[in-house]
Scaffold this active site. Structure first.
Site, short mmCIF file in Angstrom:
data_model
loop_
_atom_site.label_atom_id
_atom_site.label_comp_id
_atom_site.label_asym_id
_atom_site.label_seq_id
_atom_site.Cartn_x
_atom_site.Cartn_y
_atom_site.Cartn_z
N HIS A 111 -9.04 -24.64 -20.63
CA HIS A 111 -8.31 -26.01 -21.18
C HIS A 111 -9.02 -27.39 -20.79
O HIS A 111 -8.34 -28.16 -20.01
CB HIS A 111 -7.00 -25.99 -20.68
CG HIS A 111 -5.89 -26.72 -21.43
ND1 HIS A 111 -4.74 -25.98 -21.41
CD2 HIS A 111 -6.18 -27.97 -21.93
CE1 HIS A 111 -4.01 -26.95 -22.39
NE2 HIS A 111 -4.72 -28.04 -22.64
N ARG A 146 -2.89 -24.70 -28.66
CA ARG A 146 -2.14 -24.08 -27.44
C ARG A 146 -2.45 -22.61 -27.47
O ARG A 146 -2.68 -22.01 -28.75
CB ARG A 146 -0.67 -24.20 -27.64
CG ARG A 146 -0.37 -25.78 -27.32
CD ARG A 146 -0.50 -26.04 -25.83
NE ARG A 146 -0.01 -27.28 -25.21
CZ ARG A 146 -0.80 -28.38 -25.11
NH1 ARG A 146 -2.10 -28.08 -25.29
NH2 ARG A 146 -0.27 -29.57 -24.79
#
Ligand SMILES: NC(=O)c1ccc[n+]([C@@H]2O[C@H](COP(=O)([O-])OP(=O)(O)OC[C@H]3O[C@@H](n4cnc5c(N)ncnc54)[C@H](OP(=O)(O)O)[C@@H]3O)[C@@H](O)[C@H]2O)c1
Length: 299
Positions: free
Chosen positions: A262, A214
């Protein structure tokens, strides 16, 4: 049981289609902003990517929240009652894809591909010493994703070490010994801003960071300083603290830092739907939920 599907900002359509196959007859409603309190009050089960603050108190019958992703930090909001169980999706295909991404970035760095691409742009054909990559890689987090990463990195010849909560001990000496550090930690109160100026300074000079976990694990301004100062060789960041990464963000233009949007790996809607159906059957039968997270630990 009334199920609410809330995948915003992702489209709910692939998930709804997969649920129609995996759990025919499901009493499913797709979330929309216009849902009133009466409709929300019926919801017992939520299949979601993130839970906006303020929504859980409007669902007094909520018993179970299932994440469409491996990470659950966007669901563990403060106003989610403690009695609500939370579980997640664990897709081995996704872990394999992430392992490929990390291996690609580790080999790209270790075999100095950016250097050769630079020479090609200058039309320079020059041989430089080039040996098999035997770099020491530290994988932080050896769960579903980290263990797949470690396995693949070992298979291509890297010397891999893992670090986890169970293993314990200070990360500092391990960071200092690694040529490449991979972040595969869940985002929790303990791991947020893990890579701050202090930890980055502990890393070996010339080391390389790969973050597939993250964005909030990394203090991006500190990383930029560490790379620009020459302390670190660079980083590959599949995740950023603000996604989509704004066009004017400083991270885009740092030599040595590779940004990807991502895309390291994704759970398929089919796996999400199959695992959700398994969880729902367990909930209805009063059996323990598969892939349940420890809410106190945050993962
Ligand atoms: N980029 C992408 O597309 C993508 C896709 C999927 C997942 N992810 C992210 O990848 C990360 C890992 O996911 P996962 O499914 O592998 O998680 P997981 O199976 O829950 O594994 C987490 C690992 O981290 C360790 N850990 C947790 N807190 C720690 C701490 N404070 N100190 C040291 N180690 C700690 C755990 O230790 P123990 O083994 O001792 O419990 C475990 O080994 C998450 O952030 C997830 O959101 C990203």
């Amino acid at each position: 049981m009334k199920v609410l599907l809330l995948t915003h900002p992702m489209s709910p359509v692939p998930f709804a289609d997969a649920l129609a196959q995996a759990a025919p007859g499901l009493d499913l409603r797709v979330w929309d902003k216009a849902m009133d309190d009466e409709a929300l009050a019926q919801v017992e089960v939520l299949l979601a990517w993130r839970l906006p603050v303020g929504l859980a108190p409007r669902m007094p019958r909520l018993r179970w929240v299932c994440s469409v992703a491996a990470g659950v930090e966007k669901l563990l909001v403060p106003d989610l009652p403690a009695a609500v169980a939370v579980s997640r999706t664990v897709d081995p295909g996704q872990a394999f894809a992430i392992a490929q991404y990390v291996t690609l970035m580790a080999l790209r760095h270790a075999r100095r591909l950016p250097r050769h691409e630079g020479l090609q742009r200058e039309r320079v054909w020059r041989r430089e010493p080039s040996f098999a990559a035997r770099h020491r890689v530290l994988v932080l987090g050896t769960g579903a994703t980290g263990s797949a990463i470690a396995q693949m990195l070992s298979a291509v010849g890297f010397e891999v070490q893992g670090w986890s909560r169970r293993r314990g001990g200070e990360a500092g000496p391990l960071l200092a010994a690694a040529d490449i550090v991979v972040c595969a930690l869940p985002l929790t109160a303990q791991t947020e801003r893990f890579f701050d100026a202090g930890r980055l300074a502990q890393m070996k000079p010339g080391a390389y960071l790969v973050n597939i976990a993250r964005g909030a694990h990394v203090v991006e301004a500190d990383l930029i300083d560490a790379v620009r100062s020459g302390h670190l060789a660079g980083a590959a960041l599949d995740v950023q603290s603000s996604e989509p990464l704004p066009a004017d963000h400083a991270l885009w233009a740092v030599d040595g830092i590779t940004i990807t949007p991502h895309i390291a790996g994704e759970a398929t809607p089919q796996t999400v739907a199959r695992q959700f159906a398994e969880g729902l059957a367990a909930l209805q039968a009063g059996r323990p939920l598969p892939r349940q997270v420890d809410r106190a630990a945050g993962y």
